[in-house]
Scaffold this active site. Sequence first.
Site, PDB file in Angstrom:
ATOM      1  N   ASP A 125      24.153  33.757  43.137  1.00 34.38           N
ATOM      2  CA  ASP A 125      24.781  34.140  44.598  1.00 34.38           C
ATOM      3  C   ASP A 125      26.161  33.854  44.781  1.00 34.38           C
ATOM      4  O   ASP A 125      26.905  34.758  45.275  1.00 34.38           O
ATOM      5  CB  ASP A 125      24.003  33.632  45.551  1.00 34.38           C
ATOM      6  CG  ASP A 125      22.506  34.227  45.770  1.00 34.38           C
ATOM      7  OD1 ASP A 125      22.402  35.129  45.153  1.00 34.38           O
ATOM      8  OD2 ASP A 125      21.715  33.666  46.313  1.00 34.38           O
ATOM      9  N   VAL A 180      28.499  33.706  42.312  1.00 31.14           N
ATOM     10  CA  VAL A 180      29.300  34.572  41.511  1.00 31.14           C
ATOM     11  C   VAL A 180      29.459  35.805  42.414  1.00 31.14           C
ATOM     12  O   VAL A 180      30.292  36.554  42.410  1.00 31.14           O
ATOM     13  CB  VAL A 180      28.621  34.739  40.252  1.00 31.14           C
ATOM     14  CG1 VAL A 180      29.325  36.020  39.431  1.00 31.14           C
ATOM     15  CG2 VAL A 180      28.531  33.713  39.447  1.00 31.14           C
ATOM     16  N   GLY A 205      23.748  39.487  38.098  1.00 29.17           N
ATOM     17  CA  GLY A 205      22.355  39.852  37.660  1.00 29.17           C
ATOM     18  C   GLY A 205      21.975  39.524  36.229  1.00 29.17           C
ATOM     19  O   GLY A 205      20.843  39.091  36.175  1.00 29.17           O
ATOM     20  N   ARG A 208      18.532  37.244  35.574  1.00 24.91           N
ATOM     21  CA  ARG A 208      17.507  37.324  34.637  1.00 24.91           C
ATOM     22  C   ARG A 208      17.453  36.400  33.285  1.00 24.91           C
ATOM     23  O   ARG A 208      16.401  35.910  33.184  1.00 24.91           O
ATOM     24  CB  ARG A 208      18.058  38.735  33.743  1.00 24.91           C
ATOM     25  CG  ARG A 208      17.692  40.050  34.706  1.00 24.91           C
ATOM     26  CD  ARG A 208      17.953  41.126  33.798  1.00 24.91           C
ATOM     27  NE  ARG A 208      19.334  41.577  33.263  1.00 24.91           N
ATOM     28  CZ  ARG A 208      20.314  41.949  34.012  1.00 24.91           C
ATOM     29  NH1 ARG A 208      20.050  42.487  35.455  1.00 24.91           N
ATOM     30  NH2 ARG A 208      21.338  42.300  33.597  1.00 24.91           N
ATOM     31  N   ASP A 252      28.438  44.997  47.683  1.00 18.78           N
ATOM     32  CA  ASP A 252      28.905  46.332  46.790  1.00 18.78           C
ATOM     33  C   ASP A 252      29.393  47.104  47.931  1.00 18.78           C
ATOM     34  O   ASP A 252      30.711  47.569  47.647  1.00 18.78           O
ATOM     35  CB  ASP A 252      27.889  46.877  45.950  1.00 18.78           C
ATOM     36  CG  ASP A 252      27.548  46.280  44.768  1.00 18.78           C
ATOM     37  OD1 ASP A 252      28.239  45.400  44.303  1.00 18.78           O
ATOM     38  OD2 ASP A 252      26.664  46.799  44.091  1.00 18.78           O
TER      39      ASP A 252
END
Length: 231
Positions: free
Chosen positions: A29, A31, A70, A74, A91
Site C-alpha cells: 500500500d 508503494v 501487486g 503476491r 490509477d
Amino acid sequence: MLNKYARAFFTRVLTPFAALLLRLGVSPDAVTLIGTGGVVAGALVFFPQGEFFWGAVTITLFVFSDLIDGNMARQAGTSSRWGAFLDSTLDRVADAAVFGGLALWYAGRGDSILLCAVAIFCLASGQVVSYTKARGESIGLPVRVNGLVERAERLVITLVSAGLAGFEKFGVPHIGVLLPIALWVVAVGSLVTLAQRVVTVRREAAEADAAAGPGPEPGSGTGAEQGSGSA
C-alpha cells in the site's frame, strides 16, 4: 494488448526489487501511495510548464509502482480486496493528473483551447472506459472485451510522445507536433474502446436476461408485497 505482454515482462524484471522492498519492511500500500504521488507531482509540476521530457521521465519511473505493489502483495501472500480497490482507485487519480497537466499547459502557455479540450476529453473518456468495465462486472457480466486503447496504451502513447516532444527544447525542430497527434489518437481510440465496451455489455446483458427467463409480470407480486406501501 500491452497489458498482457508488457505486464508479464516487467513483472519478471521487477520481482527482485519487489522482494527487496518486502525485506526492508515496505508495504504494498505504501508503494501504491508513493507511486501515485510521484505521478501526480510529475504531471502537475512539469507538464503545465511545458517540461514534457522531464515530466514524462518522472511519471514513467513512478508508473512502475503499479507493477511493483501487486508483485509485492503476491510474494507476501497479502493480496486483498482492499489492495485491489486502492490500486484501481489511485490509477484513476494518476491518469487524471497526466491529462490534467497537459490540459493546463494548453489552456495557458500552450495557447490552444482545442488541444486543451482534447486533453480533457482524454481524461474524461479514460475514466468512463474504466467505469464501463467495472460497472458491467459489478452487475455480474463478464465483459469479455478489452478494446482498442486500454490504460496501458493510453499511457504509453501519451508519455512516449510527450517525452519526444520535450526534445524540442533541446533543439530538435518540429518534434513537438507528436504530442498533439498523440492526444488525438488517444481521444479517438478511447471513444472506440468505449463504444466496444458498451456494445459488449449490452449484448451480454441481453444474453443474461434471456437465459434467466421472463421476470414476474407487473402486479403479480405476493399479497404481502402488494400490501406494503413503504418506499
